[in-house]
Design a protein around this motif. Structure first.
Motif, PDB file in Angstrom:
ATOM      1  N   LYS A  14    -112.172 110.940 -40.850  1.00  0.00           N
ATOM      2  CA  LYS A  14    -111.005 110.110 -40.955  1.00  0.00           C
ATOM      3  C   LYS A  14    -109.565 110.784 -41.196  1.00  0.00           C
ATOM      4  N   ASP A  15    -109.877 111.431 -42.153  1.00  0.00           N
ATOM      5  CA  ASP A  15    -108.399 112.542 -42.413  1.00  0.00           C
ATOM      6  C   ASP A  15    -107.940 112.981 -41.313  1.00  0.00           C
ATOM      7  N   ALA A  16    -108.680 113.567 -40.382  1.00  0.00           N
ATOM      8  CA  ALA A  16    -108.043 114.580 -39.290  1.00  0.00           C
ATOM      9  C   ALA A  16    -107.527 113.359 -38.230  1.00  0.00           C
ATOM     10  N   LEU A  17    -108.018 112.201 -38.057  1.00  0.00           N
ATOM     11  CA  LEU A  17    -107.512 111.023 -37.379  1.00  0.00           C
ATOM     12  C   LEU A  17    -106.066 110.706 -37.978  1.00  0.00           C
ATOM     13  N   LEU A  18    -106.112 110.429 -39.233  1.00  0.00           N
ATOM     14  CA  LEU A  18    -104.917 110.126 -39.883  1.00  0.00           C
ATOM     15  C   LEU A  18    -103.736 111.213 -39.659  1.00  0.00           C
ATOM     16  N   PRO A  27    -121.447 133.292 -46.734  1.00  0.00           N
ATOM     17  CA  PRO A  27    -121.978 132.046 -46.889  1.00  0.00           C
ATOM     18  C   PRO A  27    -123.340 131.594 -46.964  1.00  0.00           C
ATOM     19  N   SER A  28    -123.618 130.624 -47.569  1.00  0.00           N
ATOM     20  CA  SER A  28    -124.981 130.066 -47.854  1.00  0.00           C
ATOM     21  C   SER A  28    -125.547 129.346 -46.572  1.00  0.00           C
ATOM     22  N   ARG A  29    -126.794 129.064 -46.711  1.00  0.00           N
ATOM     23  CA  ARG A  29    -127.590 128.471 -45.665  1.00  0.00           C
ATOM     24  C   ARG A  29    -126.702 127.066 -45.564  1.00  0.00           C
ATOM     25  N   ALA A  30    -126.395 126.298 -46.746  1.00  0.00           N
ATOM     26  CA  ALA A  30    -125.796 125.121 -46.803  1.00  0.00           C
ATOM     27  C   ALA A  30    -124.398 125.020 -46.152  1.00  0.00           C
ATOM     28  N   ASP A  31    -123.678 126.257 -46.498  1.00  0.00           N
ATOM     29  CA  ASP A  31    -122.344 126.234 -45.712  1.00  0.00           C
ATOM     30  C   ASP A  31    -122.607 126.075 -44.279  1.00  0.00           C
ATOM     31  N   GLU A  32    -123.549 127.026 -43.822  1.00  0.00           N
ATOM     32  CA  GLU A  32    -123.675 127.029 -42.347  1.00  0.00           C
ATOM     33  C   GLU A  32    -124.205 125.548 -41.560  1.00  0.00           C
ATOM     34  N   VAL A  33    -124.926 124.903 -42.498  1.00  0.00           N
ATOM     35  CA  VAL A  33    -125.219 123.731 -42.111  1.00  0.00           C
ATOM     36  C   VAL A  33    -124.198 122.787 -42.060  1.00  0.00           C
ATOM     37  N   LEU A  34    -123.334 122.582 -43.127  1.00  0.00           N
ATOM     38  CA  LEU A  34    -122.169 121.991 -43.091  1.00  0.00           C
ATOM     39  C   LEU A  34    -121.153 122.221 -42.059  1.00  0.00           C
ATOM     40  N   THR A  35    -121.188 123.446 -41.842  1.00  0.00           N
ATOM     41  CA  THR A  35    -120.085 123.791 -40.668  1.00  0.00           C
ATOM     42  C   THR A  35    -120.532 123.197 -39.418  1.00  0.00           C
ATOM     43  N   GLN A  36    -121.692 123.137 -39.062  1.00  0.00           N
ATOM     44  CA  GLN A  36    -122.180 122.552 -37.730  1.00  0.00           C
ATOM     45  C   GLN A  36    -122.295 120.934 -37.728  1.00  0.00           C
ATOM     46  N   THR A  37    -122.442 120.531 -39.007  1.00  0.00           N
ATOM     47  CA  THR A  37    -122.343 119.141 -39.011  1.00  0.00           C
ATOM     48  C   THR A  37    -120.941 118.433 -38.799  1.00  0.00           C
ATOM     49  N   LEU A  38    -120.130 119.084 -39.607  1.00  0.00           N
ATOM     50  CA  LEU A  38    -118.653 118.641 -39.340  1.00  0.00           C
ATOM     51  C   LEU A  38    -118.310 119.177 -37.928  1.00  0.00           C
ATOM     52  N   LYS A  39    -118.627 120.201 -37.534  1.00  0.00           N
ATOM     53  CA  LYS A  39    -118.087 120.288 -36.131  1.00  0.00           C
ATOM     54  C   LYS A  39    -118.612 119.376 -34.972  1.00  0.00           C
ATOM     55  N   ALA A  40    -119.854 118.885 -34.994  1.00  0.00           N
ATOM     56  CA  ALA A  40    -120.374 118.026 -34.300  1.00  0.00           C
ATOM     57  C   ALA A  40    -119.588 116.644 -34.450  1.00  0.00           C
ATOM     58  N   VAL A  74    -114.485 113.051 -31.809  1.00  0.00           N
ATOM     59  CA  VAL A  74    -113.287 112.608 -31.857  1.00  0.00           C
ATOM     60  C   VAL A  74    -112.033 113.605 -31.281  1.00  0.00           C
ATOM     61  N   ASP A  75    -112.659 114.631 -30.573  1.00  0.00           N
ATOM     62  CA  ASP A  75    -111.795 115.818 -29.968  1.00  0.00           C
ATOM     63  C   ASP A  75    -110.936 116.450 -31.049  1.00  0.00           C
ATOM     64  N   VAL A  76    -111.572 116.720 -31.817  1.00  0.00           N
ATOM     65  CA  VAL A  76    -111.068 117.815 -32.947  1.00  0.00           C
ATOM     66  C   VAL A  76    -111.847 119.184 -32.986  1.00  0.00           C
ATOM     67  N   ARG A  77    -111.181 120.131 -32.715  1.00  0.00           N
ATOM     68  CA  ARG A  77    -111.785 121.549 -32.609  1.00  0.00           C
ATOM     69  C   ARG A  77    -111.901 121.996 -33.999  1.00  0.00           C
ATOM     70  N   VAL A  78    -113.108 122.585 -34.543  1.00  0.00           N
ATOM     71  CA  VAL A  78    -113.359 123.300 -35.753  1.00  0.00           C
ATOM     72  C   VAL A  78    -113.028 124.787 -35.269  1.00  0.00           C
ATOM     73  N   LEU A  79    -111.778 125.352 -35.736  1.00  0.00           N
ATOM     74  CA  LEU A  79    -111.658 126.746 -35.309  1.00  0.00           C
ATOM     75  C   LEU A  79    -112.163 127.737 -36.001  1.00  0.00           C
ATOM     76  N   ASP A  80    -112.526 127.407 -37.397  1.00  0.00           N
ATOM     77  CA  ASP A  80    -113.084 128.332 -38.450  1.00  0.00           C
ATOM     78  C   ASP A  80    -113.430 127.720 -39.807  1.00  0.00           C
ATOM     79  N   HIS A  81    -114.373 128.111 -40.420  1.00  0.00           N
ATOM     80  CA  HIS A  81    -114.794 127.977 -41.629  1.00  0.00           C
ATOM     81  C   HIS A  81    -114.347 129.186 -42.658  1.00  0.00           C
TER      82      HIS A  81
END
Length: 178
Positions: A113-117, A136-149, A154-161
């Protein structure tokens, strides 16, 4: 050369308070010594001015310096997003979630929502580790993949965490985790 660097640092560290003091003007217009929080806030404002509009490909050090100043001293976790335009220039920095000393709850819906805003074309995900350990913890890795997906929908690229831990800013992209 290393000896010169250390002798410079030693002379800087041993300088008297009068040599290194920063002054601020109070409400009455009188000058006084700035306290540590005022110095940190002034540094954050200066770095924020430099980072807004900065080209990520040409100035990653500026962004890392800003993140280090903003997050490294906090006793609790903060999850933030650096919004980038289509030219990968910094549009905004938003601290979205605050957690405890060891974890933060992050809601993908709110990040999208914030990325679209902000009309972001790409983002940098950022959080700190108050423990000082940047790995990075395993939770950090999972969160990164969840947010990336979620952001990809909505066509927003995740360049890095990026993980800020003390003076270290670790790039998960450089580790192949994004």
């Amino acid at each position: 050369m290393a000896h010169d660097l250390f002798s410079s640092l030693d002379s800087f560290a041993s300088a008297s308070i009068a040599d290194t003091a920063l002054m601020v003007r109070d409400v009455a217009g009188d000058y006084r010594l700035a306290d540590a929080d005022e110095v940190l806030l002034a540094a954050q404002r200066l770095l924020a001015g430099r980072v807004r509009g900065a080209d990520m490909l040409n100035s990653p050090a500026v962004v890392k310096d800003f993140l280090r100043a903003r997050l490294s001293h906090l006793p609790h976790e903060v999850f933030a997003v650096v919004h980038l335009d289509s030219q990968l220039r910094v549009v905004d920095y938003v601290e979205m979630f605050r957690g405890t000393v060891a974890q933060t709850s992050v809601y993908p819906r709110e990040v999208v929502k914030d990325a679209l805003l902000k009309s972001s074309s790409a983002v940098l995900l950022v959080h700190n580790h108050p423990s000082g350990l940047a790995d990075p913890s395993r939770a950090d890795e999972v969160l990164t993949q969840t947010l990336k997906a979620a952001l990809q929908l909505v066509d927003v690229r995740v360049l890095d965490h990026l993980i800020v831990a003390g003076t270290t800013v670790l790039s998960m992209a450089e580790r192949g985790l994004v």
